[in-house]
Design an enzyme around this catalytic site. Structure first.
Site, PDB file in Angstrom:
ATOM      1  N   HIS A  18     -68.811 -38.249   7.344  1.00  0.00           N
ATOM      2  CA  HIS A  18     -69.069 -38.984   6.110  1.00  0.00           C
ATOM      3  C   HIS A  18     -69.574 -40.394   6.393  1.00  0.00           C
ATOM      4  CE1 HIS A  18     -67.368 -39.702   1.791  1.00  0.00           C
ATOM      5  NE2 HIS A  18     -68.437 -40.440   2.004  1.00  0.00           N
ATOM      6  N   HIS A  20     -72.736 -43.273   5.202  1.00  0.00           N
ATOM      7  CA  HIS A  20     -73.880 -43.619   4.345  1.00  0.00           C
ATOM      8  C   HIS A  20     -74.828 -44.489   5.165  1.00  0.00           C
ATOM      9  CE1 HIS A  20     -72.048 -42.099   0.589  1.00  0.00           C
ATOM     10  NE2 HIS A  20     -70.909 -42.504   1.119  1.00  0.00           N
ATOM     11  N   LEU A  21     -76.028 -43.971   5.444  1.00  0.00           N
ATOM     12  CA  LEU A  21     -76.980 -44.720   6.272  1.00  0.00           C
ATOM     13  C   LEU A  21     -78.092 -45.393   5.462  1.00  0.00           C
ATOM     14  CD1 LEU A  21     -77.294 -42.585   9.546  1.00  0.00           C
ATOM     15  CD2 LEU A  21     -75.874 -44.592   9.077  1.00  0.00           C
ATOM     16  N   ARG A  22     -78.168 -45.112   4.166  1.00  0.00           N
ATOM     17  CA  ARG A  22     -79.044 -45.852   3.224  1.00  0.00           C
ATOM     18  C   ARG A  22     -80.540 -45.687   3.452  1.00  0.00           C
ATOM     19  NH1 ARG A  22     -74.745 -45.852   0.240  1.00  0.00           N
ATOM     20  NH2 ARG A  22     -73.339 -47.616   0.415  1.00  0.00           N
ATOM     21  N   HIS A 139     -66.466 -35.273  -3.518  1.00  0.00           N
ATOM     22  CA  HIS A 139     -66.082 -36.688  -3.619  1.00  0.00           C
ATOM     23  C   HIS A 139     -64.743 -36.864  -4.370  1.00  0.00           C
ATOM     24  CE1 HIS A 139     -66.640 -40.970  -4.825  1.00  0.00           C
ATOM     25  NE2 HIS A 139     -66.325 -40.535  -6.019  1.00  0.00           N
ATOM     26  N   HIS A 192     -62.566 -38.380   1.530  1.00  0.00           N
ATOM     27  CA  HIS A 192     -61.708 -39.566   1.395  1.00  0.00           C
ATOM     28  C   HIS A 192     -60.461 -39.382   0.522  1.00  0.00           C
ATOM     29  CE1 HIS A 192     -64.337 -39.940  -2.080  1.00  0.00           C
ATOM     30  NE2 HIS A 192     -65.306 -40.550  -1.441  1.00  0.00           N
ATOM     31  N   ASP A 265     -66.587 -42.890   5.844  1.00  0.00           N
ATOM     32  CA  ASP A 265     -67.189 -43.298   4.559  1.00  0.00           C
ATOM     33  C   ASP A 265     -67.865 -44.667   4.711  1.00  0.00           C
ATOM     34  OD1 ASP A 265     -68.048 -43.148   1.952  1.00  0.00           O
ATOM     35  OD2 ASP A 265     -66.093 -43.588   1.060  1.00  0.00           O
ATOM     36  N   HIS A 269     -73.351 -52.446   2.098  1.00  0.00           N
ATOM     37  CA  HIS A 269     -73.865 -53.010   0.850  1.00  0.00           C
ATOM     38  C   HIS A 269     -74.379 -54.418   1.107  1.00  0.00           C
ATOM     39  CE1 HIS A 269     -72.790 -49.835  -1.899  1.00  0.00           C
ATOM     40  NE2 HIS A 269     -71.546 -49.803  -1.444  1.00  0.00           N
ATOM     41  N   PRO A 283     -68.858 -50.523  -4.745  1.00  0.00           N
ATOM     42  CA  PRO A 283     -67.739 -50.064  -3.929  1.00  0.00           C
ATOM     43  C   PRO A 283     -68.218 -49.614  -2.550  1.00  0.00           C
ATOM     44  CG  PRO A 283     -68.428 -48.312  -5.419  1.00  0.00           C
ATOM     45  CD  PRO A 283     -69.340 -49.493  -5.678  1.00  0.00           C
TER      46      PRO A 283
HETATM   47  C1  NCD Z   1     -70.042 -44.918  -1.556  1.00  0.00           C
HETATM   48  C2  NCD Z   1     -71.384 -45.569  -1.382  1.00  0.00           C
HETATM   49  O1  NCD Z   1     -71.454 -46.791  -1.366  1.00  0.00           O
HETATM   50  O2  NCD Z   1     -72.403 -44.864  -1.241  1.00  0.00           O
HETATM   51  N1  NCD Z   1     -69.087 -45.918  -1.912  1.00  0.00           N
HETATM   52  C3  NCD Z   1     -67.750 -45.872  -1.708  1.00  0.00           C
HETATM   53  O3  NCD Z   1     -67.056 -46.772  -2.179  1.00  0.00           O
HETATM   54  N2  NCD Z   1     -67.188 -44.902  -1.019  1.00  0.00           N
HETATM   55  C4  NCD Z   1     -70.193 -43.841  -2.563  1.00  0.00           C
HETATM   56  C5  NCD Z   1     -68.907 -43.262  -3.047  1.00  0.00           C
HETATM   57  O4  NCD Z   1     -68.288 -42.486  -2.330  1.00  0.00           O
HETATM   58  O5  NCD Z   1     -68.527 -43.571  -4.179  1.00  0.00           O
HETATM   59 ZN    ZN Z   2     -67.196 -40.785  -2.272  1.00  0.00          ZN
HETATM   60 ZN    ZN Z   3     -69.060 -41.841   0.612  1.00  0.00          ZN
END
Ligand code: NCD
Ligand code: ZN
Ligand code: ZN
Ligand code: ZN
Length: 395
Positions: A18, A20-22, A139, A192, A265, A269, A283
């Site tokens: 899990h 997130h690489l954007r 999720h 998560h 996760d 940001h 978040p």
């Molecule tokens: C995740 C994200 O930023 O892509 N954020 C997070 O707080 N875990 C997406 C998500 O799981 O809500």
């Molecule tokens: Zn999530």
């Molecule tokens: Zn996530």
């Protein structure tokens, strides 16, 4: 090439289900290149890049791009995660078979970051997934219970005047999807896990013979909602930081194997999206480079896991759950190695600016940890040496 491994712990290369690489879409916060460096520095040899990019990873064009770019960078295998639906909260299932058959060989489909709130979509996805042999990752948030919510629904949030996100938002979906997976004869993976109740539901579902697995993040194992006292939005995350009793239940669940594995996760940001009011901040937290250190502090140091257990929750179980057959799996005799060396006596202090990610949003700023990844090896090639990304050209 000689690696000085005196006093170090040898582990199989970590697998993060899990991340997130954007890329594509928010390269101002992370790219496949910067995120791969962060992953390698964290001891990872495989990561699963979540689908909530822009465009969404709901087609083979995007998922194949993610895999190819990861291979070009060459620091970690970047496995694309496909979106369950076409578009955000779509009403139509994405072409999972096409993505699974692509070069990126998509093995897992998720709604992460764009909640599938429609139970019928989830039911169809689970039915389809079992015939395709892929995994559905959930999720676990009932969005109608979290409208406007920013923090765990408890005394701290109430006192601070923050809108509460109830445990039921997570647990109702865990229960729902356990039952849907049972009826579909499918497997479901819970992203998560954050509440004591989810741990209880996992025990119950396993007792019913349901094929359900779950992950927990390092931040939910270390931090609790007392962090909210400062209103610092660095601590805002989905699902929210919960109470100490939840943290204790998650640690015990991971130790007992009720929670299968650790997943970061990792959620980069931009500064302006975290340095603002709690209610409007995005978040998510960085996680790749700090995961191992936190697992040692929260699980190994208190005697809940030994190093064998660390190998299980950081590498072996995630590789098994997602079905990595040729990459990222545990070391076996006679195979080319994916491995990680950890110095268990390295005192280091986290600084967001020094992390490899483009974004700096770590909630662990200025915290000191005792364990650090020094060396990472991907298929026999050193990707991290002495805690620094190896210069691939100079190999
Ligand atoms: C995740 C994200 O930023 O892509 N954020 C997070 O707080 N875990 C997406 C998500 O799981 O809500
Ligand atoms: Zn999530
Ligand atoms: Zn996530
Ligand atoms: Zn910054």
């Amino acid at each position: 090439e000689i690696v000085d491994a005196r006093g170090q712990i040898l582990l199989p290369g970590f697998v993060d289900m899990h991340t997130h690489l954007r890329e594509p879409g928010r390269e101002d916060t992370e790219t496949i290149e910067s995120g791969s460096a962060a992953a390698a520095l964290g001891g990872y040899t495989a990561v699963f890049a979540m689908a909530n990019t822009d465009p969404v990873a709901d087609s083979v064009v995007v998922t194949d791009h993610v895999w190819r770019r990861g291979q070009e960078v060459g620091l970690v295998d970047v496995h694309p995660v496909g979106a369950i639906t076409v578009g955000l909260k779509g009403k139509q299932l994405a072409e999972m078979a096409t993505m699974a058959a692509g070069i990126g060989r998509v093995k897992m489909f998720s709604d992460d970051g764009h909640c599938v709130d429609d139970p019928l979509i989830m039911r169809r996805a689970l039915e389809y997934s079992s015939s395709l042999g892929v995994l559905i990752a959930q999720h676990a948030e009932e969005p109608r219970l979290t409208v406007g919510a920013v923090a765990h629904e408890g005394p701290t949030a109430a006192r601070l005047g923050l809108a509460g996100w109830p445990r039921a938002a997570e647990e109702s979906i865990v229960a729902r999807d356990a039952l849907l997976a049972r009826d579909a004869g499918a497997r479901v993976h819970i992203c998560h896990a954050s509440t004591a109740g989810t741990v209880e539901l996992m025990k119950w579902a396993r007792g019913q013979g349901i094929s359900i697995t779950a992950e927990v993040t390092p931040h939910h194992l270390l931090l609790d909602d007392s962090r909210l006292e400062t209103y610092d939005a660095i601590n805002k995350v989905n699902p929210p930081l919960r109470e100490k009793s939840d943290v204790d239940a998650l640690r015990k669940g991971l130790a007992d194997g009720v929670i299968d594995c650790v997943a970061t996760d990792h959620a980069p940001h931009a500064e302006q999206d975290k340095c603002c009011e709690f209610s409007i901040a995005r978040p998510g937290m960085l996680g790749l480079e700090t995961a191992l250190a936190i697992i040692v502090d929260t699980m190994v140091t208190p005697g809940l896991l030994d190093w064998r257990g660390v190998a299980r929750v950081m590498s072996e179980r995630p590789a098994q759950i997602v079905g990595l057959s040729d990459q990222g799996r545990p070391i076996e005799v006679g195979e080319i190695a994916n491995l990680t060396l950890v110095d268990p006596n390295a005192s280091w202090t986290v600084s967001g600016k020094k992390l490899a990610s483009v974004a700096h949003n770590t909630p662990f700023e200025d915290m000191t940890f005792s364990s650090k990844v020094t060396t990472t090896v991907l298929r026999g090639q050193i990707t991290v040496r002495g805690g620094v990304v190896a210069n691939r050209a100079g190999e």
